[in-house]
Design a protein around this motif. Structure first.
Motif, PDB file in Angstrom:
ATOM      1  N   TYR A 250      -4.959  58.857  85.214  1.00 22.43           N
ATOM      2  CA  TYR A 250      -4.587  58.229  84.067  1.00 22.43           C
ATOM      3  C   TYR A 250      -3.591  57.316  84.260  1.00 22.43           C
ATOM      4  CZ  TYR A 250      -2.993  57.777  79.205  1.00 22.43           C
ATOM      5  OH  TYR A 250      -2.798  57.119  77.965  1.00 22.43           O
ATOM      6  N   VAL A 251      -2.479  57.205  84.686  1.00 20.98           N
ATOM      7  CA  VAL A 251      -1.543  56.094  85.140  1.00 20.98           C
ATOM      8  C   VAL A 251      -2.272  54.987  85.793  1.00 20.98           C
ATOM      9  CG1 VAL A 251       0.488  55.559  86.259  1.00 20.98           C
ATOM     10  CG2 VAL A 251       0.328  57.742  85.246  1.00 20.98           C
ATOM     11  N   HIS A 252      -2.968  55.445  86.767  1.00 25.19           N
ATOM     12  CA  HIS A 252      -3.751  54.096  87.579  1.00 25.19           C
ATOM     13  C   HIS A 252      -4.732  53.566  86.727  1.00 25.19           C
ATOM     14  CE1 HIS A 252      -5.696  52.243  90.988  1.00 25.19           C
ATOM     15  NE2 HIS A 252      -6.912  52.627  90.308  1.00 25.19           N
ATOM     16  N   ARG A 253      -5.377  54.166  85.651  1.00 25.56           N
ATOM     17  CA  ARG A 253      -6.174  53.455  84.648  1.00 25.56           C
ATOM     18  C   ARG A 253      -5.511  52.498  83.912  1.00 25.56           C
ATOM     19  NH1 ARG A 253      -9.311  54.139  79.938  1.00 25.56           N
ATOM     20  NH2 ARG A 253     -11.595  53.348  80.272  1.00 25.56           N
ATOM     21  N   GLN A 254      -4.330  53.169  83.120  1.00 24.43           N
ATOM     22  CA  GLN A 254      -3.472  52.390  82.263  1.00 24.43           C
ATOM     23  C   GLN A 254      -3.015  51.249  82.878  1.00 24.43           C
ATOM     24  OE1 GLN A 254      -3.351  53.299  78.989  1.00 24.43           O
ATOM     25  NE2 GLN A 254      -4.800  54.950  79.777  1.00 24.43           N
ATOM     26  N   ARG A 255      -2.715  51.302  84.166  1.00 28.40           N
ATOM     27  CA  ARG A 255      -2.312  49.982  84.962  1.00 28.40           C
ATOM     28  C   ARG A 255      -3.263  48.876  85.100  1.00 28.40           C
ATOM     29  NH1 ARG A 255       1.554  53.371  89.059  1.00 28.40           N
ATOM     30  NH2 ARG A 255       3.401  52.848  88.274  1.00 28.40           N
ATOM     31  N   LEU A 256      -4.472  49.422  85.227  1.00 26.54           N
ATOM     32  CA  LEU A 256      -5.683  48.500  85.330  1.00 26.54           C
ATOM     33  C   LEU A 256      -5.933  48.067  83.760  1.00 26.54           C
ATOM     34  CD1 LEU A 256      -8.302  50.496  87.789  1.00 26.54           C
ATOM     35  CD2 LEU A 256      -7.067  48.496  88.219  1.00 26.54           C
ATOM     36  N   HIS A 260      -6.072  44.190  83.063  1.00 23.42           N
ATOM     37  CA  HIS A 260      -7.017  43.460  82.503  1.00 23.42           C
ATOM     38  C   HIS A 260      -6.627  42.641  81.215  1.00 23.42           C
ATOM     39  CE1 HIS A 260     -10.978  42.907  80.336  1.00 23.42           C
ATOM     40  NE2 HIS A 260     -11.634  43.351  81.576  1.00 23.42           N
ATOM     41  N   ALA A 261      -5.911  43.218  80.570  1.00 17.37           N
ATOM     42  CA  ALA A 261      -5.531  42.564  79.276  1.00 17.37           C
ATOM     43  C   ALA A 261      -4.646  41.213  79.319  1.00 17.37           C
ATOM     44  CB  ALA A 261      -4.509  43.468  78.378  1.00 17.37           C
ATOM     45  N   ALA A 262      -3.739  41.371  80.579  1.00 23.82           N
ATOM     46  CA  ALA A 262      -3.169  40.120  81.082  1.00 23.82           C
ATOM     47  C   ALA A 262      -4.202  38.866  81.585  1.00 23.82           C
ATOM     48  CB  ALA A 262      -2.095  40.480  82.381  1.00 23.82           C
ATOM     49  N   LEU A 263      -5.167  39.286  82.341  1.00 19.92           N
ATOM     50  CA  LEU A 263      -6.035  38.407  82.907  1.00 19.92           C
ATOM     51  C   LEU A 263      -6.727  37.691  81.590  1.00 19.92           C
ATOM     52  CD1 LEU A 263      -7.141  40.304  85.963  1.00 19.92           C
ATOM     53  CD2 LEU A 263      -5.849  38.185  86.047  1.00 19.92           C
ATOM     54  N   SER A 264      -7.273  38.524  80.665  1.00 13.83           N
ATOM     55  CA  SER A 264      -7.836  38.078  79.274  1.00 13.83           C
ATOM     56  C   SER A 264      -7.053  37.396  78.693  1.00 13.83           C
ATOM     57  CB  SER A 264      -8.464  39.215  78.716  1.00 13.83           C
ATOM     58  OG  SER A 264      -9.367  39.892  79.503  1.00 13.83           O
ATOM     59  N   PRO A 271      -0.979  33.883  89.077  1.00 15.91           N
ATOM     60  CA  PRO A 271      -2.035  34.043  89.883  1.00 15.91           C
ATOM     61  C   PRO A 271      -2.260  35.609  89.729  1.00 15.91           C
ATOM     62  CG  PRO A 271      -0.024  32.960  90.989  1.00 15.91           C
ATOM     63  CD  PRO A 271       0.392  33.290  89.615  1.00 15.91           C
ATOM     64  N   ILE A 272      -3.511  35.738  90.113  1.00 15.72           N
ATOM     65  CA  ILE A 272      -4.137  37.219  89.882  1.00 15.72           C
ATOM     66  C   ILE A 272      -3.325  38.198  90.759  1.00 15.72           C
ATOM     67  CG2 ILE A 272      -6.162  38.773  90.469  1.00 15.72           C
ATOM     68  CD1 ILE A 272      -8.027  36.570  89.765  1.00 15.72           C
ATOM     69  N   ILE A 273      -2.973  38.050  91.747  1.00 16.62           N
ATOM     70  CA  ILE A 273      -2.200  38.934  92.683  1.00 16.62           C
ATOM     71  C   ILE A 273      -0.857  39.200  92.337  1.00 16.62           C
ATOM     72  CG2 ILE A 273      -1.441  36.828  94.398  1.00 16.62           C
ATOM     73  CD1 ILE A 273      -2.082  40.714  95.040  1.00 16.62           C
ATOM     74  N   GLN A 274      -0.258  38.045  91.539  1.00 20.20           N
ATOM     75  CA  GLN A 274       1.064  38.416  90.876  1.00 20.20           C
ATOM     76  C   GLN A 274       0.746  39.158  89.637  1.00 20.20           C
ATOM     77  OE1 GLN A 274       3.287  34.772  90.007  1.00 20.20           O
ATOM     78  NE2 GLN A 274       4.818  35.518  88.926  1.00 20.20           N
ATOM     79  N   ILE A 275      -0.088  39.214  89.151  1.00 12.63           N
ATOM     80  CA  ILE A 275      -0.481  40.030  87.838  1.00 12.63           C
ATOM     81  C   ILE A 275      -0.679  41.387  88.461  1.00 12.63           C
ATOM     82  CG2 ILE A 275      -2.177  40.800  85.990  1.00 12.63           C
ATOM     83  CD1 ILE A 275      -2.374  37.831  85.537  1.00 12.63           C
ATOM     84  N   ALA A 276      -1.300  41.737  89.628  1.00  8.33           N
ATOM     85  CA  ALA A 276      -1.628  42.803  90.058  1.00  8.33           C
ATOM     86  C   ALA A 276      -0.415  43.484  90.625  1.00  8.33           C
ATOM     87  CB  ALA A 276      -2.681  42.787  91.162  1.00  8.33           C
ATOM     88  N   GLU A 277       0.370  42.695  91.298  1.00  6.28           N
ATOM     89  CA  GLU A 277       1.664  43.208  92.088  1.00  6.28           C
ATOM     90  C   GLU A 277       2.748  43.646  90.752  1.00  6.28           C
ATOM     91  OE1 GLU A 277       2.780  40.018  94.070  1.00  6.28           O
ATOM     92  OE2 GLU A 277       2.129  40.795  96.103  1.00  6.28           O
ATOM     93  N   GLY A 278       2.557  42.904  89.457  1.00  8.59           N
ATOM     94  CA  GLY A 278       3.574  43.289  88.345  1.00  8.59           C
ATOM     95  C   GLY A 278       2.992  44.512  87.787  1.00  8.59           C
ATOM     96  N   PHE A 279       1.853  45.035  88.018  1.00  5.17           N
ATOM     97  CA  PHE A 279       1.662  46.276  87.650  1.00  5.17           C
ATOM     98  C   PHE A 279       1.335  47.559  88.826  1.00  5.17           C
ATOM     99  CE2 PHE A 279       0.235  43.726  84.116  1.00  5.17           C
ATOM    100  CZ  PHE A 279       0.725  44.226  82.999  1.00  5.17           C
ATOM    101  N   GLY A 280       1.978  47.276  89.870  1.00  4.52           N
ATOM    102  CA  GLY A 280       1.866  48.312  90.885  1.00  4.52           C
ATOM    103  C   GLY A 280       0.885  48.184  91.927  1.00  4.52           C
ATOM    104  N   GLU A 301     -13.727  36.981  87.533  1.00  2.00           N
ATOM    105  CA  GLU A 301     -14.826  37.042  86.460  1.00  2.00           C
ATOM    106  C   GLU A 301     -14.106  37.274  85.183  1.00  2.00           C
ATOM    107  OE1 GLU A 301     -18.778  38.424  88.649  1.00  2.00           O
ATOM    108  OE2 GLU A 301     -17.515  39.964  88.358  1.00  2.00           O
ATOM    109  N   ALA A 302     -13.247  38.082  84.860  1.00  2.00           N
ATOM    110  CA  ALA A 302     -12.280  38.586  83.926  1.00  2.00           C
ATOM    111  C   ALA A 302     -11.574  37.367  83.386  1.00  2.00           C
ATOM    112  CB  ALA A 302     -11.603  39.841  84.018  1.00  2.00           C
ATOM    113  N   ARG A 303     -10.752  36.726  84.162  1.00  4.59           N
ATOM    114  CA  ARG A 303     -10.090  35.460  83.951  1.00  4.59           C
ATOM    115  C   ARG A 303     -11.105  34.343  83.550  1.00  4.59           C
ATOM    116  NH1 ARG A 303      -4.771  33.886  86.704  1.00  4.59           N
ATOM    117  NH2 ARG A 303      -3.828  34.953  84.735  1.00  4.59           N
ATOM    118  N   LEU A 304     -12.047  34.073  84.191  1.00  7.13           N
ATOM    119  CA  LEU A 304     -12.991  33.071  84.041  1.00  7.13           C
ATOM    120  C   LEU A 304     -13.668  33.139  82.579  1.00  7.13           C
ATOM    121  CD1 LEU A 304     -14.469  30.307  84.758  1.00  7.13           C
ATOM    122  CD2 LEU A 304     -16.242  31.737  85.959  1.00  7.13           C
ATOM    123  N   ALA A 305     -14.068  34.302  82.112  1.00  9.08           N
ATOM    124  CA  ALA A 305     -14.767  34.639  80.942  1.00  9.08           C
ATOM    125  C   ALA A 305     -13.799  34.418  79.810  1.00  9.08           C
ATOM    126  CB  ALA A 305     -14.953  36.115  80.875  1.00  9.08           C
ATOM    127  N   ALA A 306     -12.486  34.804  80.117  1.00  9.66           N
ATOM    128  CA  ALA A 306     -11.394  34.341  78.906  1.00  9.66           C
ATOM    129  C   ALA A 306     -11.348  33.105  78.596  1.00  9.66           C
ATOM    130  CB  ALA A 306     -10.187  35.253  79.377  1.00  9.66           C
TER     131      ALA A 306
END
Length: 336
Positions: A250-256, A260-264, A271-280, A301-306
């Motif tokens: 559950y915690v893992h999914r909430q981080r994802l 996803h919200a940040a990338l959108s 940068p994508i890696i910085q967002i990823a690191e920000g959520f563990g 793909e999520a970032r491009l779509a947004a």
């Protein structure tokens, strides 16, 4: 849906504001500010008349000036009053919290002082509990802000947030759930805890969700810290989150979901890696793999779509479903 009664001194002349507030509170307490009556008192109160009890939110000036008050017996009220003072800003695990829950009988003499800016109060007639709380007569007490005591404060806060969406026909169920929750937390015993299990379980899960949201950026946060903060055993924590694949899942999914919200968010240029690191997520390839497995598309793909304004289909599925009159008149009706 029920509607609250609202009162504000802000539209009154400054010299009349304090006396208006004092008159409003007079059915329950005598309220005073030494030497401060002419300086203005901009305050607001919202009163929810639930039928079996009243829930009020008072917002008062944050000038730091001490206010003094006492129970009075000029009015034939003998209700229990539960007062939740909470100036916490929602800090993560280990952070300070100034929340405190007090309870007392309006029929007993009591004097106090405070400079709180926001107070949530629940007024309930003695008949709501029968003899269940008689053993605390004559005692001014408080409820610990941990373990089962913390759940009662969470319950009051959740109740305030959910009342606008509750139908009038459901109010008797709200009254019974509240009665059971208070009795179980103020004077717990096996029978009361059993009766209040549904309300306790729902409040415990909501508290768990809040703690998780507050700690999504903490790389050290996990099931052990969550269990310690909630005050529950590993086995109970497992049972709570079993429908969602376990606590870690559950915690893992909430981080994802947060990533996803940040990338959108087109205003988030990190940068994508910085967002990823920000959520563990410290490993870029592991993050990308988990992200695509969860949502059916990659982080890029999520970032491009947004960016182009055409979000791609996603497999995101919510893991949780969201399980008037004068103040004195409201209090008196509780006795009817």
């Amino acid at each position: 849906m029920i509607k609250p009664s609202e009162f504000s001194t802000k539209t009154l002349p400054i010299r009349h504001q304090f006396e208006a507030w004092r008159h409003l509170m007079s059915p329950a307490i005598d309220f005073d500010i030494p030497g401060g009556r002419e300086k203005g008192f901009a305050a607001e109160q919202t009163v929810w008349d639930v039928g079996g009890f009243a829930l009020t939110r008072a917002k008062m000036p944050g000038d730091g000036q001490m206010r003094f008050w006492q129970h009075i017996k000029k009015d034939p009220l003998d209700h229990w009053c539960f007062v939740l003072v909470n100036d916490s800003t929602g800090t993560p695990i280990g952070g300070p919290s100034s929340r405190q829950l007090f309870f007392r009988s309006l029929g007993q003499r009591f004097e106090g002082s405070a400079n709180d800016t926001s107070v949530l109060s629940l007024y309930a007639p003695r008949e709501m509990f029968g003899d269940g709380l008689s053993s605390i007569d004559g005692v001014s007490d408080s409820v610990s802000n941990n373990g089962i005591g913390a759940l009662l404060g969470d319950y009051f806060t959740s109740l305030e947030a959910r009342l606008p969406g509750i139908a009038v026909a459901d109010l008797p169920k709200v009254v019974e759930a509240t009665r059971s929750m208070i009795a179980a937390c103020i004077r717990p015993n096996a029978e009361r805890l059993e009766v209040a299990q549904d309300a306790i379980a729902a409040t415990l899960m909501e508290r768990a969700r809040t703690i998780i949201r507050q700690n999504l950026r903490s790389v050290t946060f996990g099931p052990d810290k969550l269990g310690q903060t909630l005050g529950v055993s590993r086995s109970r924590l497992y049972r709570m989150f079993e429908p969602f694949g376990g606590v870690a899942r559950y915690v893992h999914r909430q981080r994802l979901l947060a990533a996803h919200a940040a990338l959108s968010d087109v205003t988030d240029k990190r940068p994508i890696i910085q967002i990823a690191e920000g959520f563990g997520f410290s490993d870029a390839s592991g993050f990308s793999r988990s992200f695509k497995q969860e949502f059916g598309h990659s982080p890029s793909e999520a970032r491009l779509a947004a960016a182009v304004g055409r979000p791609i289909p996603s497999r995101i599925v919510p893991i949780f479903s969201p399980a008037a009159s004068d103040f004195g008149d409201v209090l008196r009706r509780l006795c009817a």
